[in-house]
Each structure stands twice: as C-alpha cells, then as structure tokens.
Design a protein around this motif. Structure first.
Motif, short mmCIF file in Angstrom:
data_model
loop_
_atom_site.label_atom_id
_atom_site.label_comp_id
_atom_site.label_asym_id
_atom_site.label_seq_id
_atom_site.Cartn_x
_atom_site.Cartn_y
_atom_site.Cartn_z
N UNK A 139 -43.49 18.75 -31.10
CA UNK A 139 -43.45 17.63 -32.05
C UNK A 139 -42.53 16.53 -31.51
N UNK A 140 -41.39 16.92 -30.96
CA UNK A 140 -40.50 15.93 -30.34
C UNK A 140 -41.23 15.14 -29.26
N UNK A 141 -42.09 15.81 -28.51
CA UNK A 141 -42.83 15.16 -27.44
C UNK A 141 -43.62 13.95 -27.96
N UNK A 142 -44.26 14.09 -29.12
CA UNK A 142 -45.03 12.98 -29.69
C UNK A 142 -44.16 11.75 -29.91
N UNK A 143 -42.92 11.98 -30.34
CA UNK A 143 -42.03 10.88 -30.69
C UNK A 143 -41.24 10.31 -29.51
N UNK A 144 -41.08 11.10 -28.45
CA UNK A 144 -40.17 10.69 -27.38
C UNK A 144 -40.80 10.52 -26.00
N UNK A 145 -41.98 11.08 -25.76
CA UNK A 145 -42.53 11.10 -24.40
C UNK A 145 -43.00 9.73 -23.91
N UNK A 146 -43.48 8.88 -24.82
CA UNK A 146 -44.02 7.60 -24.42
C UNK A 146 -45.41 7.69 -23.80
N UNK A 147 -46.03 8.86 -23.81
CA UNK A 147 -47.35 9.04 -23.20
C UNK A 147 -48.48 8.48 -24.06
N UNK A 148 -48.39 8.65 -25.36
CA UNK A 148 -49.46 8.20 -26.26
C UNK A 148 -49.10 6.91 -27.00
N UNK A 149 -47.83 6.77 -27.31
CA UNK A 149 -47.30 5.61 -28.03
C UNK A 149 -45.90 5.32 -27.50
N UNK A 150 -45.38 4.17 -27.86
CA UNK A 150 -43.99 3.87 -27.52
C UNK A 150 -43.09 4.86 -28.26
N UNK A 151 -42.02 5.34 -27.63
CA UNK A 151 -41.10 6.25 -28.31
C UNK A 151 -40.51 5.61 -29.58
N UNK A 152 -40.34 6.41 -30.61
CA UNK A 152 -39.72 5.93 -31.84
C UNK A 152 -39.13 7.09 -32.61
N UNK A 153 -38.25 6.78 -33.54
CA UNK A 153 -37.63 7.79 -34.40
C UNK A 153 -38.08 7.56 -35.84
N UNK A 154 -38.46 8.62 -36.48
CA UNK A 154 -38.80 8.57 -37.90
C UNK A 154 -38.66 10.00 -38.41
N UNK A 155 -37.69 10.25 -39.25
CA UNK A 155 -37.43 11.59 -39.74
C UNK A 155 -38.03 11.85 -41.12
N UNK A 156 -38.98 11.02 -41.52
CA UNK A 156 -39.59 11.23 -42.83
C UNK A 156 -40.59 12.38 -42.79
N UNK A 157 -40.77 13.00 -43.92
CA UNK A 157 -41.80 14.01 -44.10
C UNK A 157 -42.43 13.76 -45.46
N UNK A 158 -43.71 13.46 -45.45
CA UNK A 158 -44.45 13.18 -46.69
C UNK A 158 -45.34 14.38 -47.03
N UNK A 159 -44.90 15.22 -47.98
CA UNK A 159 -45.72 16.39 -48.36
C UNK A 159 -47.03 15.93 -48.99
N UNK A 160 -48.09 16.67 -48.73
CA UNK A 160 -49.38 16.41 -49.38
C UNK A 160 -49.54 17.30 -50.57
#
Length: 160
Positions: A139-160
């Motif tokens: 999961x960290x990879x999605x936010x930090x790797x820069x492979x798919x999107x620019x790296x960013x931080x967002x610690x929100x969690x929206x339950x469904x």
C-alpha cells in the motif's frame, strides 16, 4: 510510523469477522499477505487515501471481484507481456487479486508467496513488484513509488 497506524477514518469502522478471512483462505487454498487480516478485521471495506480499495474476504472468495472471476478476465485480457520476467501470464492466472485503485490498477499475490505483491498497471503494459514483505508495504508503494502517480500523502480512510 506505520501507515495503517495513522489512518484517520472519516466515519465509524466496519471490520469484518476473522472467520471470513479463514473461509476465504480456504477457498483459494493459501493465506493472505502479512497485515491483511489485522487491517481488514479492524477497518473493513473502504478507500485508503482516496486511492486504494482493499477487498474484503467475501469479495475475494465470491462475486464479481472473486479470484475465479478475476482469473477468467485476466486470462482473456492479459497485456503485461513487457514485464513477463517479473510476472508471467501463467503465474498471474494462479494469483489472487486483493485490492485495486480508483484508476483500475490491481494488487495481486500468489498463494505460494503471499508477501510478494505485484501491481498490474491499468494504464501501462507493465507489472510492478510492490512488496516482498506484506500488504502495508505494498500500500505504501502506491503512495510513494511514483510509478503510477506522483507521490503523495493522504492518511484518510473512508469506510463503505
């Protein structure tokens, strides 16, 4: 600090039952990556950082997002030949999809090596190794790797 430890839910959590995790593992004949059970039994279904959806055990074991339906779709629409040295189609067809992004990228693992998680990019003909150590690192990879999107931080969690 652990990404999962600092998640900020936007509403009450709806964790799933541990027996659902065990039943899904029996259905696909393996075990989930490290961190999955602790995450899903605490947080349940929802959206992490406005980006990643981790599937519930029931979604993985049955229904349109199940590993059987996913394998059928991937068998028909495989286009990640460019990175076959990382993940061949034959191996991918034995994998289990555990999460996706709002952009359609999918996070998968093989039951024989559950802590090795790969990403099948939706907009590129490449697969990526996201982690060899379990779900949280992937999961960290999605936010930090820069492979798919620019790296960013967002610690929100929206339950469904």
């Amino acid at each position: 600090m652990s990404r999962f430890a600092v998640l900020q839910p936007t509403s009450p959590l709806q964790g799933v039952a541990e027996q659902d995790v065990v039943a899904a593992e029996a259905a696909f004949g393996g075990r989930f990556p490290d961190g999955y059970s602790a995450f899903i039994t605490k947080y349940g279904r929802g959206l992490l950082g406005g980006l990643v959806r981790i599937y519930t055990p029931r979604e993985i074991a049955e229904g349109p997002r199940s590993f059987a339906e996913w394998r059928k779709r991937i068998g028909e629409y495989w286009f990640w030949e460019k990175t076959a040295d990382l993940l061949s189609k034959e191996i991918a067809l034995e994998c289990v999809v555990i999460a996706d992004t709002v952009g359609g990228d999918e996070l998968i693992f093989h039951p024989s090596d559950p802590n090795r998680l790969c990403v099948l990019a939706h907009d590129f003909d490449e697969a990526y190794l996201a982690s060899n150590t379990g779900l949280e690192a992937a999961i960290d990879w999605f936010f930090t790797s820069g492979k798919l999107d620019e790296p960013f931080e967002d610690n929100s969690f929206e339950p469904y």
